[in-house]
Design an enzyme around this catalytic site. Structure first.
Site, PDB file in Angstrom:
ATOM      1  N   ASP A 177     -36.590   0.321 -40.031  1.00 57.07           N
ATOM      2  CA  ASP A 177     -35.333   0.895 -39.562  1.00 57.07           C
ATOM      3  C   ASP A 177     -35.238   2.324 -40.068  1.00 57.07           C
ATOM      4  O   ASP A 177     -35.408   2.581 -41.272  1.00 57.07           O
ATOM      5  CB  ASP A 177     -34.137   0.084 -40.073  1.00 57.07           C
ATOM      6  CG  ASP A 177     -34.034  -1.273 -39.384  1.00 57.07           C
ATOM      7  OD1 ASP A 177     -34.880  -1.571 -38.521  1.00 57.07           O
ATOM      8  OD2 ASP A 177     -33.101  -2.033 -39.712  1.00 57.07           O
TER       9      ASP A 177
ATOM     10  N   ASP B 130     -27.194  -8.178 -29.716  1.00 59.33           N
ATOM     11  CA  ASP B 130     -26.676  -8.093 -31.078  1.00 59.33           C
ATOM     12  C   ASP B 130     -25.284  -8.703 -31.078  1.00 59.33           C
ATOM     13  O   ASP B 130     -24.391  -8.227 -30.372  1.00 59.33           O
ATOM     14  CB  ASP B 130     -26.616  -6.639 -31.535  1.00 59.33           C
ATOM     15  CG  ASP B 130     -27.966  -5.932 -31.369  1.00 59.33           C
ATOM     16  OD1 ASP B 130     -28.998  -6.601 -31.578  1.00 59.33           O
ATOM     17  OD2 ASP B 130     -27.973  -4.741 -31.049  1.00 59.33           O
TER      18      ASP B 130
END
EC number: 5.3.1.16
Length: 239
Positions: free
Chosen positions: A8, A129
Site C-alpha cells: 500500500d 470494499d
C-alpha cells in the site's frame, strides 16, 4: 488459492492503514521497489498494489513508486486506487500492469467498468470494499447503501477477471478475515473472489482455502510484522 502480498503506497512509502484511516498509517519502508523484490524473491505469484493517495484524489498519485515496482520485478502486478477513466486504465496497462482494480468507478460509473473489461479482457478486477456488507467508495471515505453482493452481480456478464472483497473494519486490524461473508459472496457469483482485510496468521489462509470457493487472499501487515512467513505460506497453499 493464490496469496497476494500487498504493498500500500502513501506519499511514496510502503504503509498499512488501520481500517482504511489515512491518519492511522504505519510506515513499513520507504523503498517500495525493494519490498517488491523481497516478495518476489520469496516466490510470490502476484503482487497487489494500492495507491492510497490516488484513491482519495481520484487520479494516480504514487505513479513513480508503481513504475519502480514494475521495473523491479517480473511477477504480475495488480493495482487499485485512482483509476476512474479509460485513459488512466489504458495508461497503466500500457506501463506493464497485469490487472487494474476499479472500486469507486464500479459504483459511480459501471458503464466504464464494463467497457474497460470488454476492451482489456482478463485485466480488469472490481474492488468491493464494504462495512457491514455495504459498499464504501472514494478511499472508503463515503458509505453507500449498496450491498456488496448486489454490486457484484451487476458485473456477472461483463467479463470481469476477479472481485476483491475487503471487509474494511478488519483491514489492518490483524483480527482475522471475514471468511463467512467472503465465502457467501464467492458462492453467489461466478466471478473469482479474492479475500482482503484481516489476514493475520496461517490459520486464516487455511480457513479461506478450505472453503473451496475463494480464489485468492491478500495480506499486508501480517507479512511486514512477521506474523506470516511468506515462503511458508506459499508452500502451504501450493501443497
Amino acid at each position: 488459492m493464490i496469496l497476494y502480498p500487498a504493498i500500500d503506497l502513501k506519499d511514496g512509502q510502503c504503509v498499512r492503514l488501520l481500517r482504511g484511516r489515512m491518519d492511522e498509517a504505519t510506515v513499513f519502508g520507504d523503498d517500495p521497489a525493494a519490498q517488491a523484490r523481497a516478495f518476489a524473491a520469496a516466490g510470490c505469484e502476484w503482487l497487489h498494489l494500492v495507491d492510497l493517495n490516488g484513491a482519495f484524489a481520484g487520479r494516480p498519485v504514487n505513479a513513480g513508486a508503481v513504475e519502480a515496482i514494475l521495473a523491479a520485478v517480473d511477477v504480475p502486478v495488480q493495482l487499485g486506487g485512482g483509476i476512474r477513466d479509460m485513459a488512466t486504465a489504458e495508461a497503466w496497462l500500457d506501463k506493464g500492469l497485469a490487472r487494474i482494480i476499479l472500486g469507486t468507478a464500479a459504483v459511480e460509473d459501471p458503464g466504464f467498468v464494463r467497457a474497460a473489461a470488454g476492451r482489456f479482457p482478463g485485466r480488469v478486477a472490481v474492488g468491493l470494499d464494504a462495512r457491514d456488507g455495504r459498499v464504501a467508495t472514494r478511499g472508503w471515505a463515503e458509505q453507500t447503501d449498496l450491498a456488496a453482493v448486489d454490486l457484484a452481480r451487476r458485473f456477472e456478464d461483463a467479463g470481469v477477471a476477479a472481485l476483491i472483497y475487503t471487509d474494511i473494519d478488519r483491514d489492518g486490524a490483524m483480527g482475522g478475515p471475514n471468511v463467512a461473508a467472503t465465502e457467501d459472496l464467492a458462492r453467489a457469483v461466478s466471478i473469482p473472489v479474492i479475500a482482503s482485510g484481516g489476514v493475520a496468521r496461517m490459520d486464516d489462509l487455511t480457513a479461506l482455502r478450505d472453503t473451496g470457493v475463494i480464489a485468492g487472499a491478500i495480506s499486508g501487515r501480517a507479512l511486514y510484522d512477521g506474523a506470516i512467513d511468506l515462503r511458508a505460506a506459499l508452500d502451504l497453499l501450493r501443497a
